[in-house]
Design a protein around this motif. Structure first.
Motif, PDB file in Angstrom:
ATOM      1  N   ASP A 134      52.489  34.920  35.107  1.00  0.00           N
ATOM      2  CA  ASP A 134      51.220  35.404  35.809  1.00  0.00           C
ATOM      3  C   ASP A 134      50.982  35.263  37.233  1.00  0.00           C
ATOM      4  OD1 ASP A 134      48.373  36.474  35.867  1.00  0.00           O
ATOM      5  OD2 ASP A 134      47.945  34.206  36.274  1.00  0.00           O
ATOM      6  N   ASP A 170      47.908  35.787  39.737  1.00  0.00           N
ATOM      7  CA  ASP A 170      46.682  35.255  40.319  1.00  0.00           C
ATOM      8  C   ASP A 170      46.171  33.929  39.532  1.00  0.00           C
ATOM      9  OD1 ASP A 170      44.563  35.048  42.001  1.00  0.00           O
ATOM     10  OD2 ASP A 170      43.191  36.876  41.119  1.00  0.00           O
ATOM     11  N   GLY A 171      46.036  32.954  40.250  1.00  0.00           N
ATOM     12  CA  GLY A 171      45.817  31.602  39.633  1.00  0.00           C
ATOM     13  C   GLY A 171      47.212  30.778  39.286  1.00  0.00           C
ATOM     14  N   ASP A 198      47.518  31.061  33.785  1.00  0.00           N
ATOM     15  CA  ASP A 198      46.332  30.037  33.820  1.00  0.00           C
ATOM     16  C   ASP A 198      45.193  30.654  32.985  1.00  0.00           C
ATOM     17  OD1 ASP A 198      45.816  32.659  35.369  1.00  0.00           O
ATOM     18  OD2 ASP A 198      43.957  31.309  36.271  1.00  0.00           O
ATOM     19  N   ASP A 257      47.180  35.184  29.047  1.00  0.00           N
ATOM     20  CA  ASP A 257      48.443  34.644  29.333  1.00  0.00           C
ATOM     21  C   ASP A 257      49.118  34.158  28.014  1.00  0.00           C
ATOM     22  OD1 ASP A 257      48.505  35.702  32.036  1.00  0.00           O
ATOM     23  OD2 ASP A 257      47.464  33.965  32.459  1.00  0.00           O
TER      24      ASP A 257
HETATM   25 MG    MG Z   1      45.713  34.316  36.402  1.00  0.00          MG
END
Ligand code: MG
Length: 268
Positions: free
Chosen positions: A21, A23-24, A217, A222
């Motif tokens: 993934d 972002d994060g 995250d 995810d």
């Molecule tokens: Mg994320």
């Protein structure tokens, strides 16, 4: 709920495909996590491992994402990017659809045209909904008529809302909800947490899911997607989820790590 031990993490040594993934997981805001660039450089050198970055955000094209990643110091080619439009395009090609009514940004429209699709306002074979940030009432009207005529209906992803600096804005799921109030139809979906987002790539590579791992995250996108696709799942604590949230979640990851930079130690 505990952070995975080094011996639990050794399962990663058997994996041939790494899904990340963004972002994060790879970055947060404007900053790439420490150690991530080194991990990616290590993965680039390993010919036995393939890796991919994933995002549901279909308001951006693949080349927009390449530019974005380049700014973070990640200069990868387009083969390393999976956006929710990719499993969608894979499906459209396999099913032989050519004429589309596409609800999406100019960037997304260009990507579909580049892939050989004809975008039309008249007599489309299928309606494709993306994260359309250029939506007008006139296009909603047209979509409503097409959907009442019964044409097939799919969406790149169905996130209800998208976070921005000032607050949430309506995402593809919000637009689908609006249409649903009008025509009582919801689309078939390809992005996270749908397993298609991973399986179309694994099918194309002819690698079985047990040789892959998904890092992310968010538990309900995810990790849920990884579980759906039957790949190994690894939740990172560098973004949205805490150990306490994992404990309460119905989507239980196989592994938990502080961040993906930890993977480098395992692979070295
Ligand atoms: Mg994320």
């Amino acid at each position: 709920m505990m952070i995975s031990t080094t011996s639990e993490l050794s399962i990663l040594k058997e994996k041939q495909v790494f899904f990340f993934d963004l972002d994060g997981t790879v970055y947060l805001g404007n900053k790439v996590f420490d150690g991530v660039l080194e991990l990616i450089h290590l993965l680039e050198k390993r010919e036995d491992i393939q890796f991919f970055f994933l995002s549901n955000n279909s308001s951006r094209s693949t080349s927009d994402y390449l530019t974005k990643l380049d700014k973070y110091g990640l200069s990868v080619d387009e083969n390393h990017i999976i956006l929710s439009q990719h499993p969608t395009i894979d499906y459209l090609k396999k099913e032989g659809f050519k004429k589309l009514f596409l609800m999406g940004t100019t960037s997304l429209k260009k990507e579909f045209e580049k892939k050989g699709f004809q975008l039309t306002e008249e007599e489309p074979e299928i309606l494709v909904l993306g994260f359309d940030q250029e939506l007008t009432y006139e296009r909603l009207v047209r979509a409503s008529y097409f959907l009442q005529d019964g044409i097939p209906y799919i969406a790149t992803h169905l996130d209800n809302r998208c976070p921005t600096e000032k607050g949430y804005i309506p995402d593809a799921g919000g637009i689908a909800a609006l249409l649903n109030k009008t025509v009582d139809r919801m689309p078939r979906v390809f992005g996270k947490p749908n397993k298609e987002m991973l399986l179309f790539k694994l099918n194309n590579l002819q690698i079985s899911p047990d040789k892959a791992v998904m890092f992310g995250d968010r538990l309900y996108t995810d990790i849920k997607m990884g579980l759906n696709a039957e790949v190994t799942t690894c939740c990172v604590l560098s973004g949205e989820s805490s150990l306490n949230m994992i404990k309460k979640s119905e989507s239980q990851p196989d592994l938990i790590i502080e961040g993906i930079w930890k993977v480098r130690d395992v692979l070295q």
